[in-house]
Design an enzyme around this catalytic site. Structure first.
Site, PDB file in Angstrom:
ATOM      1  N   ASP A 311       0.570  -1.112  -0.130  1.00  0.00           N
ATOM      2  CA  ASP A 311       0.184   0.108  -0.297  1.00  0.00           C
ATOM      3  C   ASP A 311       0.537   1.213   0.021  1.00  0.00           C
ATOM      4  OD1 ASP A 311      -2.494   1.182   0.234  1.00  0.00           O
ATOM      5  OD2 ASP A 311      -1.894   1.764   2.724  1.00  0.00           O
ATOM      6  N   ASP A 348      -2.911  25.631  12.231  1.00  0.00           N
ATOM      7  CA  ASP A 348      -3.454  24.709  11.611  1.00  0.00           C
ATOM      8  C   ASP A 348      -2.450  22.982  12.078  1.00  0.00           C
ATOM      9  OD1 ASP A 348      -4.022  22.236  10.154  1.00  0.00           O
ATOM     10  OD2 ASP A 348      -3.009  23.000   7.770  1.00  0.00           O
ATOM     11  N   THR A 388     -10.978  24.679   8.897  1.00  0.00           N
ATOM     12  CA  THR A 388     -12.188  24.242   9.130  1.00  0.00           C
ATOM     13  C   THR A 388     -12.032  23.846   8.176  1.00  0.00           C
ATOM     14  OG1 THR A 388     -12.829  25.983   8.459  1.00  0.00           O
ATOM     15  CG2 THR A 388     -13.016  25.147  11.366  1.00  0.00           C
ATOM     16  N   ALA A 389     -13.112  22.548   8.027  1.00  0.00           N
ATOM     17  CA  ALA A 389     -13.342  21.471   6.913  1.00  0.00           C
ATOM     18  C   ALA A 389     -14.039  22.566   5.612  1.00  0.00           C
ATOM     19  CB  ALA A 389     -13.806  20.511   7.305  1.00  0.00           C
ATOM     20  N   GLN A 390     -14.709  23.372   6.453  1.00  0.00           N
ATOM     21  CA  GLN A 390     -15.588  24.050   5.606  1.00  0.00           C
ATOM     22  C   GLN A 390     -14.771  25.779   5.480  1.00  0.00           C
ATOM     23  OE1 GLN A 390     -16.295  23.258   9.327  1.00  0.00           O
ATOM     24  NE2 GLN A 390     -17.970  21.706   8.728  1.00  0.00           N
ATOM     25  N   THR A 391     -14.480  26.205   5.930  1.00  0.00           N
ATOM     26  CA  THR A 391     -13.137  26.747   4.716  1.00  0.00           C
ATOM     27  C   THR A 391     -12.084  26.688   4.129  1.00  0.00           C
ATOM     28  OG1 THR A 391     -12.290  27.373   7.286  1.00  0.00           O
ATOM     29  CG2 THR A 391     -13.683  28.430   7.058  1.00  0.00           C
ATOM     30  N   MET A 393      -8.890  26.342   4.994  1.00  0.00           N
ATOM     31  CA  MET A 393      -8.127  27.894   4.887  1.00  0.00           C
ATOM     32  C   MET A 393      -7.663  27.578   6.689  1.00  0.00           C
ATOM     33  SD  MET A 393      -9.150  30.789   3.089  1.00  0.00           S
ATOM     34  CE  MET A 393     -10.521  31.357   3.761  1.00  0.00           C
ATOM     35  N   SER A 394      -6.366  28.075   6.795  1.00  0.00           N
ATOM     36  CA  SER A 394      -5.604  28.283   8.614  1.00  0.00           C
ATOM     37  C   SER A 394      -5.306  29.756   7.663  1.00  0.00           C
ATOM     38  CB  SER A 394      -5.264  27.387   9.053  1.00  0.00           C
ATOM     39  OG  SER A 394      -4.182  27.105   8.145  1.00  0.00           O
ATOM     40  N   ASP A 537      -5.314  -3.972   7.503  1.00  0.00           N
ATOM     41  CA  ASP A 537      -5.885  -3.072   8.362  1.00  0.00           C
ATOM     42  C   ASP A 537      -7.312  -3.180   7.975  1.00  0.00           C
ATOM     43  OD1 ASP A 537      -5.633  -0.738   7.278  1.00  0.00           O
ATOM     44  OD2 ASP A 537      -5.240   0.529   8.139  1.00  0.00           O
TER      45      ASP A 537
END
Length: 701
Positions: A311, A348, A388-391, A393-394, A537
């Protein structure tokens, strides 16, 4: 990895081991135990017959022969007992984890509730009373009472008693790291576990049985070699039985004692004595590497593997993409981009974000960045903007109105466009950078800033790439020399997969792979006559693990994966598959080397015994007495003594294994014949001559 102190160390061998294993060796002298080894059973029968003759017609020569024949059998059982003793030392450590504990069994578990067992009725029962599919609640500080899968919660677990790894691991429900092992301890939080094992059939129970050798079955190659040795033994028994009457016509009939000595020296006693120990030691070496083989067949198959499925993520690469390069757009200084990217990554917590800070610090140290990157990006700020997963960005906001952002290129472009129009030439360069990084198989991140006046600017991009583990390219080259083909399996697109494959040096790649694709690939390889090994796994890996000739399941994986594989890696290190193949090859090479030595060894013993038997009746046989041995009796006794002592001398090699160097089959065969074939012929000439010199000093010889 920090190993548990009580574990037997790999390769350890000393005289104390021989002494502590002596009681087991004596027990194995029982004919009911020894008949499974035809070669040594014949030797034991010969020893018993010689002992009867020594009692009936006492003579110094007959007693010496009887004693050394018994020692030959004892040394054979001692080799097996020492090998098993090393496994028992491992089992003693594992057995400590099987202490009976109280389990909090849930009586009316409701899967629909979030916490599952928060308000359910719970009863305390002994862990031995738990049944398949029981639900238990385990809190911080408690031992997990049995093997199972976490159905609710997340916790830090101490698995050092099983794996030897001192660092705790995180186990949680709903993923491929939901499996927990009985006897491990929860360090934090609270989890609900569904028991997946029956009483007496836990993972630890199976480990104990396997490392002690109780469940060890002989492999097909080992059975075939046993049949060959038994056939050779039967042939020599017939030859020796016919030799007495035949020689009688020439009035040179040897005594029964001499015939027994001749038979023992002609049959392949060396490999017959060590064969079982070699197989046990092979499984033990895997245990020393924290790999549990469910059968000796799996270890042997690992030695014959010629296709490895690996993998990409976590095996070939480190698993987390890391910052490799900063690319500024025209008009932006490299130092400004590096500073902005590093500062924007403070909030982040992802490995990718932290790698941006690390690369910035590295560039600063080499003079390529700016002066204080090692300090400034790590200064705390009250205005950090978390990723955040929405923006996607950090960044960080300053009190004077300045802002920095780092994130997905599309999100960064949209953030800038909301505030300022992007110049066409800057936007074109930015898009070209994003496209090129993607074409190289990397992940692009954009960096932008807003100054105190509210004017936004694109600063450039960050090149995140999968980092191939150090030294893998060289190891793959070694595998190629061994005739093993490596295939990287990944869910990435073909372009990304091709870049990583070229960098790692694998032979082939399967991109955008699904579980069905993995299974189909394994079947195609097997239909072409190849033996396949792979790691996995997850539950989705179970079909492929079951189909592979060597399926290595990760201990952190699901119960389905561990049940499907024929090996379990307690450290959950996918790269260990390469070590497993090496250990398997070492097992096969050791068996072949000692078989070669044993057969070659017999050739030299002919020159000790045959001339001694007939030199009186046929003086011309003296020409074959190339070692110029003292007398017929001393020659025969010297050969019998050497035959016994060589077994003890080779026990450490059988346990440790012949050193394996990656090379072609023809090279391995040539080295095998040169070292062990030629060595097997020369060693007896030297050894028997030295023993004869000592025996010649004994009165009566």
């Amino acid at each position: 990895m920090t190993a548990v102190p009580t574990r037997a160390q790999a390769g350890a061998f000393n005289l104390r081991q021989l002494w502590t294993s002596l009681p087991d060796a004596l027990r194995k002298l029982s004919p009911r135990e020894l008949w499974r080894n035809p070669v040594m059973f014949i030797v034991e029968v010969g020893a018993a017959l010689t002992t009867v003759l020594a009692v009936a017609r006492p003579s110094t020569f007959t007693w010496w022969i009887a004693v050394w024949l018994w020692l030959t059998v004892l040394f054979a059982t001692l080799a097996e007992a020492v090998a098993e003793g090393r496994g028992k030392a491992q089992a003693a450590t594992l057995r400590k984890t099987r202490t009976t504990t109280l389990a909090n069994r849930v009586l009316d578990y409701d899967e629909r509730t979030d916490a599952g067992a928060e308000s359910a009725r719970v009863e305390s029962v002994a862990s031995a009373e738990l049944m398949l599919n029981d639900i238990v609640v385990v809190s911080a500080g408690e031992l997990i009472p049995g093997d199972g899968d976490i159905v609710w919660g997340i916790a830090s677990v101490d698995e050092s008693a099983i794996t030897g790894e001192s660092a705790p691991v995180v186990r949680e429900s709903g993923g491929d790291r939901s499996a927990v092992t009985g006897g491990t301890r929860v360090l934090s939080d609270r989890i609900v576990v569904k028991i997946t094992s029956k009483p007496g059939e836990t993972f630890v129970d199976r480990m104990i049985a396997l490392v002690e050798g109780a469940a060890r079955q002989k492999t097909p190659n080992e059975i075939a070699l046993n049949i060959l040795l038994a056939s050779l033994t039967i042939v020599f028994v017939v030859v020796v039985l016919a030799l007495g009457p035949t020689a009688g016509f020439a009035h040179a009939a040897p005594t029964v004692t001499v015939l027994v000595a001749l038979l023992v020296c002609l049959i392949p006693t060396t490999i017959g004595a060590l064969l079982s120990a070699i197989g046990i030691a092979g499984m033990d070496r895997l245990v020393q590497h924290n790999v549990l083989a469910m059968s000796g067949r799996a270890v042997e198959a690992a030695g014959d593997v010629n296709t490895l499925l690996l993998d990409k993520t976590g095996t070939i690469t480190y698993g987390n993409r890391q910052a490799a390069e900063f690319r500024a757009v025209p008009g932006v200084a490299a130092s400004e981009l590096v500073e902005a990217a590093a500062r924007a990554s403070i909030a982040d917590p992802t490995p990718e974000g932290q790698s941006v800070v690390a690369l910035a610090a590295e560039l600063t140290a080499s003079g390529e960045g700016f002066d204080t990157v090692a300090e400034r990006p790590t200064q705390p700020s009250e205005n950090v903007v978390p990723f955040t997963a929405q923006t996607r960005m950090s960044g960080v906001d300053f009190a004077d109105g300045r802002q920095l952002r780092k994130g997905a290129p599309s999100a960064i472009r949209a953030w800038v466009v909301e505030r300022t129009a992007i110049p066409a030439d800057i936007e074109r360069v930015f898009d070209d950078q994003v496209a090129e990084i993607s074409r190289l198989g990397g992940t692009p991140l954009g960096v932008a800033t807003v100054d105190a006046t509210g004017c936004a600017r694109l600063l450039g991009t960050i090149y995140l790439k999968d980092v191939v583990k150090t030294g893998l390219k060289e190891r793959f080259a070694d595998l190629r020399r061994m005739g093993i083909r490596t295939v990287m399996v990944t869910g990435d697109n073909p372009v990304t997969a091709s870049v990583i494959a070229n960098e790692a040096g694998v032979d082939d790649v399967l991109a955008e792979a699904t579980p069905e694709d993995k299974l189909a690939l394994i079947r195609r390889e097997q239909e072409g006559g190849h033996l396949v090994a792979m790691t996995g796994d997850g539950t989705n890996d179970a079909p492929a693990l079951a189909q592979a000739d060597v399926g290595v399941a990760m201990n952190t994986g699901t119960s389905a994966a561990k049940e499907a594989g024929n090996m379990v890696d307690l450290d959950s290190d996918p790269t260990k598959l390469i070590d497993i193949v090496t250990i398997g090859k070492q097992l096969l090479i050791t068996r072949g080397a000692l078989t070669t030595f044993s057969i070659a060894n017999d050739v030299a013993k002919y020159f000790a015994i045959i001339p001694a038997m007939f030199v009186t009746a046929f003086p011309g046989m003296q020409a074959l007495n190339v070692m110029r041995l003292h007398s017929p009796d001393s020659a025969i006794l010297s050969a019998v003594i050497f035959n016994a002592l060589v077994i003890v001398a080779l026990i450490p090699l059988a346990l440790r294994g012949v050193r394996y160097r990656p090379s072609t089959v023809s090279t391995l065969l040539g080295r095998n014949l040169l070292v062990f074939g030629l060595g097997g012929i020369i060693a007896p000439f030297i050894g028997i001559k030295l023993i004869d010199l000592v025996i010649s000093l004994i009165p009566g010889f």
